[in-house]
Design a protein around this motif. Structure first.
Motif, PDB file in Angstrom:
ATOM      1  N   ILE A  47       0.817  -1.057  -0.067  1.00 36.13           N
ATOM      2  CA  ILE A  47       0.194  -0.095  -0.094  1.00 36.13           C
ATOM      3  C   ILE A  47       0.934   1.284  -0.098  1.00 36.13           C
ATOM      4  N   ARG A  48       1.920   1.314   0.869  1.00 38.79           N
ATOM      5  CA  ARG A  48       2.742   2.581   0.755  1.00 38.79           C
ATOM      6  C   ARG A  48       3.488   2.693  -0.389  1.00 38.79           C
ATOM      7  N   HIS A  54       2.590   6.341  -6.911  1.00 39.77           N
ATOM      8  CA  HIS A  54       1.864   6.417  -7.906  1.00 39.77           C
ATOM      9  C   HIS A  54       0.779   7.458  -7.244  1.00 39.77           C
ATOM     10  N   SER A  55       0.047   8.200  -8.245  1.00 42.67           N
ATOM     11  CA  SER A  55      -1.000   9.062  -8.194  1.00 42.67           C
ATOM     12  C   SER A  55      -2.192   8.315  -7.615  1.00 42.67           C
ATOM     13  N   ARG A  56      -3.029   8.931  -6.829  1.00 40.37           N
ATOM     14  CA  ARG A  56      -4.406   8.199  -6.540  1.00 40.37           C
ATOM     15  C   ARG A  56      -5.088   7.710  -7.803  1.00 40.37           C
ATOM     16  N   ALA A  57      -5.055   8.527  -8.791  1.00 40.65           N
ATOM     17  CA  ALA A  57      -5.829   8.392 -10.193  1.00 40.65           C
ATOM     18  C   ALA A  57      -5.071   6.946 -10.663  1.00 40.65           C
ATOM     19  N   GLU A  69     -12.450   2.822  -0.579  1.00 39.10           N
ATOM     20  CA  GLU A  69     -11.235   1.927  -0.432  1.00 39.10           C
ATOM     21  C   GLU A  69     -10.004   2.905  -0.456  1.00 39.10           C
ATOM     22  N   VAL A  70      -9.683   3.813  -1.102  1.00 37.60           N
ATOM     23  CA  VAL A  70      -8.653   4.695  -1.287  1.00 37.60           C
ATOM     24  C   VAL A  70      -8.512   5.284   0.067  1.00 37.60           C
ATOM     25  N   ARG A  71      -9.728   5.961   0.619  1.00 31.51           N
ATOM     26  CA  ARG A  71      -9.607   6.695   1.983  1.00 31.51           C
ATOM     27  C   ARG A  71      -9.140   5.632   2.864  1.00 31.51           C
ATOM     28  N   LEU A  76      -5.097   4.156   6.933  1.00 31.04           N
ATOM     29  CA  LEU A  76      -4.274   2.797   7.261  1.00 31.04           C
ATOM     30  C   LEU A  76      -2.632   3.353   7.300  1.00 31.04           C
ATOM     31  N   LEU A  77      -2.257   4.007   6.084  1.00 34.68           N
ATOM     32  CA  LEU A  77      -0.926   4.580   6.139  1.00 34.68           C
ATOM     33  C   LEU A  77      -0.643   5.526   6.881  1.00 34.68           C
ATOM     34  N   ALA A  78      -1.612   6.489   7.425  1.00 31.40           N
ATOM     35  CA  ALA A  78      -1.544   7.549   8.492  1.00 31.40           C
ATOM     36  C   ALA A  78      -1.443   7.078   9.788  1.00 31.40           C
TER      37      ALA A  78
END
Length: 95
Positions: A47-48, A54-57, A69-71, A76-78
């Motif tokens: 995920i990291r 890469h960009s979100r897009a 799912e992106v949020r 999780l990363l944060a």
């Protein structure tokens, strides 16, 4: 706080984020990034990679991910970055 491996229902529980990430990187199959083809450890490190390289897009297009799912992955990363010692993880993975 206990940390649980969420890969494919693994469910292994660890005392800290570092142990969980090392487990994911060493005990689970590596994955190919669908954006660039790089092979990366599964779980947090995958995920990291996706969200820092890469960009979100690009991520959404490659994985068909929804906004939710992106949020969830960004949260999780944060959460992990707030508590994990990346130097400890890197040291363990070099062994």
């Amino acid at each position: 706080m206990a940390w649980e491996c969420g890969i494919d229902g693994c469910g292994a529980v660890f005392e800290d984020a570092e142990s969980t990430i090392v487990h994911q990187a060493t005990e689970h199959t590596r994955q190919e990034c669908q954006v660039c083809g790089t092979v990366v450890p599964d779980g947090y490190l995958a995920i990291r990679h996706a969200f820092t390289e890469h960009s979100r897009a690009e991520y959404v297009r490659a994985y068909g991910a929804s906004s939710e799912e992106v949020r969830n992955r960004e949260e999780l990363l944060a959460e992990v970055e707030d508590v994990a010692d990346m130097e400890t993880i890197a040291t363990e993975l070099k062994r």
